[in-house]
Scaffold this active site. Structure first.
Site, PDB file in Angstrom:
ATOM      1  N   GLU A 184      15.510  12.910  -4.929  1.00  0.00           N
ATOM      2  CA  GLU A 184      15.060  14.174  -5.333  1.00  0.00           C
ATOM      3  C   GLU A 184      15.104  14.323  -4.203  1.00  0.00           C
ATOM      4  O   GLU A 184      14.472  13.859  -2.875  1.00  0.00           O
ATOM      5  CB  GLU A 184      14.103  14.083  -6.071  1.00  0.00           C
ATOM      6  CG  GLU A 184      14.211  13.387  -7.707  1.00  0.00           C
ATOM      7  CD  GLU A 184      13.137  13.843  -8.676  1.00  0.00           C
ATOM      8  OE1 GLU A 184      11.322  14.364  -8.313  1.00  0.00           O
ATOM      9  OE2 GLU A 184      13.855  13.402 -10.266  1.00  0.00           O
ATOM     10  N   CYS A 244      12.303   8.152 -12.166  1.00  0.00           N
ATOM     11  CA  CYS A 244      13.622   6.737 -11.813  1.00  0.00           C
ATOM     12  C   CYS A 244      13.082   5.578 -12.178  1.00  0.00           C
ATOM     13  O   CYS A 244      12.928   4.497 -12.928  1.00  0.00           O
ATOM     14  CB  CYS A 244      14.547   7.540 -11.300  1.00  0.00           C
ATOM     15  SG  CYS A 244      14.882   9.102 -11.507  1.00  0.00           S
TER      16      CYS A 244
HETATM   17  C1  UGA Z   1      15.525   6.867  -6.849  1.00  0.00           C
HETATM   18  C2  UGA Z   1      16.275   5.767  -5.844  1.00  0.00           C
HETATM   19  O1  UGA Z   1      15.624   5.769  -5.134  1.00  0.00           O
HETATM   20  C3  UGA Z   1      18.146   7.062  -6.131  1.00  0.00           C
HETATM   21  O2  UGA Z   1      18.470   6.250  -6.177  1.00  0.00           O
HETATM   22  C4  UGA Z   1      18.265   7.438  -8.021  1.00  0.00           C
HETATM   23  O3  UGA Z   1      19.369   7.495  -8.191  1.00  0.00           O
HETATM   24  C5  UGA Z   1      17.216   8.041  -8.679  1.00  0.00           C
HETATM   25  O4  UGA Z   1      16.319   7.475  -8.355  1.00  0.00           O
HETATM   26  C6  UGA Z   1      17.381   8.167  -9.839  1.00  0.00           C
HETATM   27  O5  UGA Z   1      17.589   7.154 -10.646  1.00  0.00           O
HETATM   28  O6  UGA Z   1      17.767   9.215 -10.454  1.00  0.00           O
HETATM   29  P1  UGA Z   1      14.380   9.218  -6.442  1.00  0.00           P
HETATM   30  O7  UGA Z   1      12.953   8.575  -8.200  1.00  0.00           O
HETATM   31  O8  UGA Z   1      14.139  10.545  -6.265  1.00  0.00           O
HETATM   32  O9  UGA Z   1      15.163   8.725  -6.579  1.00  0.00           O
HETATM   33  O10 UGA Z   1      13.260   9.167  -5.324  1.00  0.00           O
HETATM   34  P2  UGA Z   1      12.846   7.514  -4.331  1.00  0.00           P
HETATM   35  O11 UGA Z   1      13.053   8.349  -2.886  1.00  0.00           O
HETATM   36  O12 UGA Z   1      13.873   6.193  -4.693  1.00  0.00           O
HETATM   37  O13 UGA Z   1      11.350   7.354  -4.442  1.00  0.00           O
HETATM   38  C7  UGA Z   1      10.578   6.346  -5.639  1.00  0.00           C
HETATM   39  C8  UGA Z   1       9.586   5.827  -4.735  1.00  0.00           C
HETATM   40  O14 UGA Z   1       9.099   5.086  -3.717  1.00  0.00           O
HETATM   41  C9  UGA Z   1       8.178   7.145  -4.492  1.00  0.00           C
HETATM   42  O15 UGA Z   1       7.222   7.169  -5.007  1.00  0.00           O
HETATM   43  C10 UGA Z   1       8.266   7.293  -3.086  1.00  0.00           C
HETATM   44  O16 UGA Z   1       7.067   7.481  -2.345  1.00  0.00           O
HETATM   45  C11 UGA Z   1       8.708   5.566  -3.258  1.00  0.00           C
HETATM   46  N1  UGA Z   1       8.829   4.703  -1.777  1.00  0.00           N
HETATM   47  C12 UGA Z   1      10.231   4.610  -0.892  1.00  0.00           C
HETATM   48  C13 UGA Z   1       7.602   3.706  -1.173  1.00  0.00           C
HETATM   49  O17 UGA Z   1       6.383   4.151  -1.378  1.00  0.00           O
HETATM   50  N2  UGA Z   1       8.064   3.243  -0.298  1.00  0.00           N
HETATM   51  C14 UGA Z   1       9.499   3.659   0.417  1.00  0.00           C
HETATM   52  O18 UGA Z   1       9.430   2.803   2.071  1.00  0.00           O
HETATM   53  C15 UGA Z   1      10.229   3.859  -0.164  1.00  0.00           C
END
Ligand code: UGA
Length: 437
Positions: free
Chosen positions: A152, A264
């Site tokens: 997202e 997710c």
């Molecule tokens: C995630 C995956 O990254 C995608 O590849 C996948 O397609 C998607 O789920 C899905 O299954 O549809 P998304 O949920 O959009 O994507 O978000 P992310 O960017 O992965 O972030 C997830 C969470 O991790 C967020 O709350 C973010 O704040 C947190 N995060 C991310 C951290 O706390 N630290 C980080 O270094 C990175």
């Protein structure tokens, strides 16, 4: 080619628009008439950068339509299944109600030679069960699994220019023919040298679960290091920078803080554990329980930190929470760490005011009891403590002196480790963060 996209949520709406942009004739199908009306009018039903522009662009070509009537999917070369698979209530497993319903509605309309392509994140074994149902209804149709990896906030870019294409197919002539059809749908991305992995159905389903489990583990790993940093006075940001220089580790997804949320990662690791249990392989994934536990502890720790800076009590204190979405550039509040912290503090007697640039409507629906403000400046008015919970760029750019003039007490708890501690301290703020001295 003619393409149908069944389910027009965060995944399907973007996928439908992207497929039309690639030159296909696309019909998006959803049971939600309001969503269909919004998309038909050319508007995005949720906040996703780039989506309104893409919808406007493809609308003018006449290649994209939306409907609630699945019969309009009839005759498509490829049917993409893009419905949600949320966590079951009170259980770890995935709720496959929407997948089952989408497939059931499609079966009577399937023609010979058509390809059903699953994109939803499902427990391994789901594709095979769908293939059996499809074979009963239309023996000359084929089921493939083609997991989606879009993030997202970057969904348009990720869909038009994916970093890989994974196609799970049965090892039959029909599987090969169907793979060729799907490769034609993705011809432009494939011509851009996008790596394509063709594999069996089970592996394709596992790839998605494994990818999200790995990302969740990476985040919880650095958050576990943050706990050690707090116990020793070390700095988790410097630690992540240092280990991230090792190309085998990499710096991405090593941002310590409030942890992961969203629709997710949390539910996917739980569904993965549940499925492993059903398969008698629960030991293989028992570490994910720890990954989940570390992640949930971050939220509790955040409240503790806020209490600490408020001299031991948040009862009656005014708390400003910057951010409601689970991450920046999204209006999605599903399992949002920001709202989870806000709600906990509210339940513990604080007066909480939440703000967010895009997610306020969704937040109000999910947590009607919290207070909301349109801007950061309004939210922090007379605050005893400010919590940065979602790292929107406009919050990262806040000026400590200007904000300091609005609050009752200059106390900042940085839940995402994105502010410059020296600048905030120099402006008279007490600055605290997860994993930083
Ligand atoms: C995630 C995956 O990254 C995608 O590849 C996948 O397609 C998607 O789920 C899905 O299954 O549809 P998304 O949920 O959009 O994507 O978000 P992310 O960017 O992965 O972030 C997830 C969470 O991790 C967020 O709350 C973010 O704040 C947190 N995060 C991310 C951290 O706390 N630290 C980080 O270094 C990175």
């Amino acid at each position: 080619m003619r393409v149908s996209v069944i389910g027009c949520g965060y995944l399907g709406a973007v996928h439908a628009a992207a497929m039309a942009k690639l030159g296909h004739e696309v019909v998006g199908v959803d049971v939600d008439a309001t969503k269909v009306a919004t998309l038909s009018a050319g508007d995005a039903p949720f906040y996703e950068p780039g989506l309104p522009g893409l919808l406007a662009e493809v609308r003018s070509t006449g290649r994209l339509s939306f409907t609630t009537d699945i019969a309009e999917a009839a005759g498509s070369d490829v049917h993409f299944v893009c419905v949600g698979t949320p966590q079951k209530h009170g259980e770890f497993g995935a709720d496959l109600t929407y997948v089952d319903a989408a497939v059931a509605s499609l079966l009577p309309h399937l023609g010979p030679g058509e390809v059903v392509v699953g994109k939803s994140t499902v427990p391994v074994g789901t594709a095979e069960a769908i293939a059996a149902r499809v074979a009963d209804a239309q023996p000359e149709a084929t089921v493939l699994w083609n997991p989606e990896f879009l993030r997202e906030g970057f969904a348009v870019q990720d869909t038009l220019h994916p970093d890989r294409i994974v196609i799970g197919a049965p090892a039959t002539d029909a599987g090969e023919r169907a793979t060729a059809v799907l490769s034609q749908v993705y011809a432009i991305a494939i011509a851009e040298d996008t790596p394509v992995v063709v594999t069996d159905l089970a592996t394709a389903q596992l790839v998605k679960a494994a990818a999200n489990a790995f990302l969740a583990t990476k985040i919880s790993f650095i958050n576990a290091m943050a706990e050690l940093c707090e116990a020793t006075g070390a700095n988790v940001v410097a630690l992540a920078d240092a280990i991230g220089h090792d190309a085998r580790i990499g710096r991405r997804f090593l941002n310590a803080g409030l942890g992961f949320g969203g629709g997710c990662l949390p539910k996917d690791i739980r569904a993965f554990m549940a499925r492993a249990g059903e398969l008698g392989a629960d030991q293989a994934l028992s570490f994910l329980k720890e990954v989940d536990a570390i992640n949930m502890r971050r939220r509790v720790r955040m409240v503790d930190l806020a209490r600490d800076v408020c001299d031991g009590s948040i009862v009656g204190r005014r708390v400003a929470v910057l951010g409601a979405a689970f991450k920046p550039d999204s209006d999605d509040v599903r399992d949002s760490p920001a709202l989870s912290v806000a709600a906990q503090m509210g339940l513990q007697g604080a007066t909480v005011v939440v703000t967010d640039p895009q997610a306020l409507d969704n937040a109000r629906r999910a947590w009607p009891d919290l207070r909301y403000a349109e801007t950061a400046q309004q939210a922090v008015a007379d605050a005893d403590v400010v919590i940065l919970a979602t790292e929107w760029s406009e919050y990262r750019a806040l000026d400590p002196a200007e904000l300091g003039a609005l609050v009752a007490h200059r106390r900042m708890v940085d839940g995402r480790n994105v502010l410059d501690p020296a600048a905030w301290r120099a402006a008279g703020w007490t600055y605290r963060a997860l994993g930083r001295p």
